[in-house]
Enzyme design. Structure first.
Site, PDB file in Angstrom:
ATOM      1  CG  ASP A   1      -1.777  -1.246   1.336  1.00 22.86           C
ATOM      2  OD1 ASP A   1      -2.378  -1.648   0.329  1.00 22.86           O
ATOM      3  OD2 ASP A   1      -1.805  -1.830   2.429  1.00 22.86           O
TER       4      ASP A   1
ATOM      5  CE  LYS B   1       3.502  -2.495  -4.483  1.00 22.68           C
ATOM      6  NZ  LYS B   1       2.937  -2.194  -3.155  1.00 22.68           N
TER       7      LYS B   1
ATOM      8  N   GLY C   1      -3.831  -4.521  -4.849  1.00 27.17           N
ATOM      9  CA  GLY C   1      -4.643  -3.481  -5.465  1.00 27.17           C
ATOM     10  C   GLY C   1      -3.828  -2.231  -5.681  1.00 27.17           C
ATOM     11  CG  HIS C   2      -0.983  -1.508  -7.865  1.00 24.21           C
ATOM     12  ND1 HIS C   2      -0.167  -2.195  -8.741  1.00 24.21           N
ATOM     13  CD2 HIS C   2      -0.486  -1.786  -6.638  1.00 24.21           C
ATOM     14  CE1 HIS C   2       0.771  -2.836  -8.081  1.00 24.21           C
ATOM     15  NE2 HIS C   2       0.587  -2.604  -6.791  1.00 24.21           N
TER      16      HIS C   2
ATOM     17  CD  GLN D   1       0.755  -9.065  -2.455  1.00 25.34           C
ATOM     18  OE1 GLN D   1       1.610  -9.611  -3.115  1.00 25.34           O
ATOM     19  NE2 GLN D   1      -0.517  -9.121  -2.800  1.00 25.34           N
TER      20      GLN D   1
END
Length: 442
Positions: free
Chosen positions: A18, A21, A45-46, A232
């Site tokens: 988180d 990235k 999740g991005h 991650q």
């Protein structure tokens, strides 16, 4: 290096994920012709914000938002095909062309319904027994990696051969349904429903399947710049993280090679994405954690101003001060060339900041995060007080336009960790980035 060959950059999270990235990968893709995802699954999740419009990605590399850029899902990823197709459909609805630009490795292990069932049932069993939950997303990621390591994974290439797929599926269901029913007290997974769904989605997936290793090596030789996108964060790495409160894959930079099929000599620069404070989702030790649910506290400020909710799960992220000792561990195991500090703007308005420079552990002073959750849980942070700033840093794109104390904070982080700050992000928007050194520059 052959002058015609491209330059390749690996982007990794240096904390517990988180770190932001997605934005940086999207931003750096301006200099790249290909973006590669090399580990994890749709538990990542991005979030990208482009011209004020928010897009959440879970499997597809963040470079998909740049027209003409090729995107690759490497063999190190465990793949939920229904989730991938759902993500493609969402992007297509928004007018993004995906299928002609996406390549999926034929060696990716598949996440199938029994993996999800096992994941959920195990966490429920831990909760019922009163033991500590790992805090998984319940999406089958861990069980899919277990099958891979046990050499019984059903892979993307098996979808090409229905009879072979059916044989492997029967064998796996015999094992996993036994565990689900007799050990975990859960319902079995149906063979016919699983098989029929897989054969249906194979029609849409197979045109995008490729020998990703070969395509990446060919692209490199042809002069393409490649960006390798980690999911991650380093402290969730199955070997180097806060074990056992980790994910099921290797999140460190070295896995960019193994998880995509390129040699380590093709990885030229390692960029560590580092939040200006620390957050963590799920269970596990967190030395600098603050009280983040109490209004008026620095932790609450980070949580609310930073909108600290998981992209994939919506879970609140635990918040704490910046941990330089943790960063030293990340720098060591990733071989960081430089770092990008994100969410600097979230700290605007805090009168003073606390920077963790080391720990007291069992009566000794140490300056690097130890290995293993039990040791980390006993660490008491040693803090250095740094003055905060009241001016806004939101949207600043030049270092000398930052408040003096913000610049001093960045300088101190670089000094304590030994890693130069090469980029700074001052909002979620793509263009709100300070560039001090371009990772694609030799």
């Amino acid at each position: 290096m052959n002058m015609k060959q491209g330059r390749n950059v690996v982007v990794v999270g240096t904390q517990w994920g988180d770190e932001g990235k997605g934005k940086l990968v999207d931003w750096l893709t301006e200099s790249a012709q290909g973006v590669v995802r090399f580990q994890g699954g749709h538990n990542a999740g991005h979030t990208l914000v482009i011209n004020g419009v928010k897009t959440a990605l879970h499997l597809i590399p963040s470079g998909i938002m740049r027209a003409g850029v090729k995107c690759y899902i490497g063999n190190g990823v465990v793949l939920s095909v229904p989730k991938l197709l759902e993500e493609i459909a969402g992007l297509e609805k928004a007018g993004v062309e995906v299928r002609s630009r996406l390549r999926v490795s034929e060696a990716c292990p598949l996440i199938l319904p029994y993996h999800v069932a096992l994941d959920v049932a195990r966490e429920a069993a831990k909760e019922k027994a009163g033991t500590a939950k790992i805090g998984t997303t319940g999406r089958g990621i861990g069980p899919a990696y277990e099958d891979k390591v046990a050499r019984r994974a059903i892979r993307v290439q098996d979808l090409k051969y229905p009879e072979r797929f059916a044989t492997k599926l029967r064998e796996n269901l015999a094992l996993h349904n036994h565990v689900l029913v007799n050990f975990l007290g859960a319902a079995p997974v149906d063979f016919d429903a699983t098989y029929n769904e897989a054969m249906e989605y194979a029609k849409a997936l197979l045109p995008m399947v490729a020998d990703v290793s070969r395509e990446l090596n060919d692209a490199h030789k042809a002069g393409a710049n490649l960006l390798f996108e980690g999911a991650q964060g380093t402290l969730l790495d199955v070997d180097h993280g806060t074990y056992p409160f980790v994910t099921s894959s290797n999140c460190v930079a070295g896995n960019a090679a193994a998880g995509s099929g390129v040699g380590p000599g093709m990885l030229h620069y390692i960029l560590g994405i580092t939040k200006a404070y620390c957050t963590r989702v799920g269970g596990g030790p967190f030395p600098t954690e603050l009280e983040w649910e109490k209004e008026g506290t620095p932790g609450y400020h980070m949580s609310t101003v930073g909108a600290e909710k998981g992209v994939t799960t919506g879970r609140s992220r635990r918040c704490g001060w910046f941990d330089a000792a943790l960063l030293k561990r990340s720098a060591q195991v990733n071989g960081l060339s430089g770092m990008c500090i994100t969410k600097l703007d979230v700290l605007d308005g805090l009168k003073e900041l606390m920077l963790c420079t080391g720990y007291e552990l069992d009566g000794e002073t140490i300056d690097i995060l130890p290995m293993g959750a039990d040791e980390i849980a006993r660490c008491k942070p040693i803090y250095e007080v740094i003055p905060g700033w009241t001016e806004s840093t939101v949207g600043v794109t030049q270092l000398d336009k930052l408040p003096l104390n913000a610049r001093k904070y960045l300088e101190r982080i670089a000094e304590v960790t030994g890693v130069p700050v090469h980029m700074v992000s001052t909002s979620p928007d793509r263009d709100h980035t300070i560039l001090l050194h371009n990772p694609f520059a030799a």
